[in-house]
Design a protein around this motif. Sequence first.
Motif, PDB file in Angstrom:
ATOM      1  N   LEU A   9       0.827  -1.202   0.000  1.00 24.40           N
ATOM      2  CA  LEU A   9       0.000   0.000   0.000  1.00 24.40           C
ATOM      3  C   LEU A   9       0.858   1.248   0.000  1.00 24.40           C
ATOM      4  O   LEU A   9       1.913   1.279   0.630  1.00 24.40           O
ATOM      5  CB  LEU A   9      -0.852   0.077   1.277  1.00 24.40           C
ATOM      6  N   ILE A  10       0.379   2.259  -0.668  1.00 25.86           N
ATOM      7  CA  ILE A  10       0.917   3.599  -0.518  1.00 25.86           C
ATOM      8  C   ILE A  10      -0.267   4.451  -0.094  1.00 25.86           C
ATOM      9  O   ILE A  10      -1.310   4.457  -0.744  1.00 25.86           O
ATOM     10  CB  ILE A  10       1.532   4.132  -1.816  1.00 25.86           C
ATOM     11  N   GLY A  11      -0.099   5.117   1.029  1.00 24.25           N
ATOM     12  CA  GLY A  11      -1.187   5.938   1.547  1.00 24.25           C
ATOM     13  C   GLY A  11      -0.676   6.884   2.615  1.00 24.25           C
ATOM     14  O   GLY A  11       0.531   7.024   2.827  1.00 24.25           O
ATOM     15  N   ASN A  30       0.564   0.265  16.144  1.00 21.27           N
ATOM     16  CA  ASN A  30      -0.672   0.214  15.369  1.00 21.27           C
ATOM     17  C   ASN A  30      -0.786   1.508  14.582  1.00 21.27           C
ATOM     18  O   ASN A  30      -0.648   2.599  15.140  1.00 21.27           O
ATOM     19  CB  ASN A  30      -1.881   0.074  16.286  1.00 21.27           C
ATOM     20  N   ILE A  31      -1.035   1.350  13.281  1.00 23.93           N
ATOM     21  CA  ILE A  31      -1.221   2.510  12.417  1.00 23.93           C
ATOM     22  C   ILE A  31      -2.442   2.277  11.550  1.00 23.93           C
ATOM     23  O   ILE A  31      -2.869   1.142  11.330  1.00 23.93           O
ATOM     24  CB  ILE A  31       0.013   2.790  11.532  1.00 23.93           C
ATOM     25  N   THR A  32      -3.002   3.372  11.087  1.00 23.55           N
ATOM     26  CA  THR A  32      -4.115   3.323  10.152  1.00 23.55           C
ATOM     27  C   THR A  32      -3.686   4.066   8.894  1.00 23.55           C
ATOM     28  O   THR A  32      -3.288   5.227   8.966  1.00 23.55           O
ATOM     29  CB  THR A  32      -5.370   3.983  10.746  1.00 23.55           C
ATOM     30  N   VAL A  33      -3.745   3.386   7.752  1.00 22.85           N
ATOM     31  CA  VAL A  33      -3.319   3.961   6.484  1.00 22.85           C
ATOM     32  C   VAL A  33      -4.554   4.189   5.618  1.00 22.85           C
ATOM     33  O   VAL A  33      -5.379   3.291   5.437  1.00 22.85           O
ATOM     34  CB  VAL A  33      -2.319   3.031   5.762  1.00 22.85           C
ATOM     35  N   ALA A  34      -4.666   5.414   5.098  1.00 23.77           N
ATOM     36  CA  ALA A  34      -5.769   5.769   4.204  1.00 23.77           C
ATOM     37  C   ALA A  34      -5.271   5.749   2.769  1.00 23.77           C
ATOM     38  O   ALA A  34      -4.235   6.328   2.454  1.00 23.77           O
ATOM     39  CB  ALA A  34      -6.297   7.152   4.542  1.00 23.77           C
ATOM     40  N   THR A  35      -6.007   5.044   1.918  1.00 24.76           N
ATOM     41  CA  THR A  35      -5.733   5.073   0.481  1.00 24.76           C
ATOM     42  C   THR A  35      -6.958   5.662  -0.198  1.00 24.76           C
ATOM     43  O   THR A  35      -8.089   5.365   0.179  1.00 24.76           O
ATOM     44  CB  THR A  35      -5.444   3.664  -0.071  1.00 24.76           C
ATOM     45  N   SER A  36      -6.719   6.505  -1.175  1.00 22.53           N
ATOM     46  CA  SER A  36      -7.831   7.190  -1.845  1.00 22.53           C
ATOM     47  C   SER A  36      -7.720   7.041  -3.350  1.00 22.53           C
ATOM     48  O   SER A  36      -6.634   6.881  -3.898  1.00 22.53           O
ATOM     49  CB  SER A  36      -7.827   8.679  -1.493  1.00 22.53           C
ATOM     50  N   GLU A  37      -8.866   7.122  -3.978  1.00 26.10           N
ATOM     51  CA  GLU A  37      -8.905   7.161  -5.439  1.00 26.10           C
ATOM     52  C   GLU A  37      -9.993   8.136  -5.859  1.00 26.10           C
ATOM     53  O   GLU A  37     -10.985   8.325  -5.153  1.00 26.10           O
ATOM     54  CB  GLU A  37      -9.147   5.776  -6.035  1.00 26.10           C
TER      55      GLU A  37
END
Length: 142
Positions: A9-11, A30-37
Amino acid sequence: MANLNEVKLIGRLGRDPEVRYMPSGDALANITVATSETYKDKSGEKKESTEWHRCVAFRQPATFIEQYAKKGDLVFVEGKLQTREYDKNGEKHYTTEIVVGNFQLLNSLNGKKASTSEPAAAAGAASASPPNGLDPDDDPPY
């Protein structure tokens, strides 16, 4: 044999990392990664869709994340999907997360990109398995 359970993932980090230490002394982040389109709907209007990904890192990647990562950073995460079952208030719950094996900051860190190839800031490809002392029956650590 090829690894059939691989996620890349890239986010952007959706919040500052949450880091704790296991009884063994190993770090857990713990991390949360957001990916958008972005896309256009039927009427031609531009829309954006965001997915949120829960990630957990152990040992060296977790230590790196604790030291350098913060909310809003552009990151590369590589790992595997893992679904765990846990009990909360007598109810079974399930969570799917990415167990981080490789973590890189893609935004600038003191004028340089932080990657696993830089010894001073190496996130490494540390073992993706949970350290001893992590109880899978506990609530998710986030």
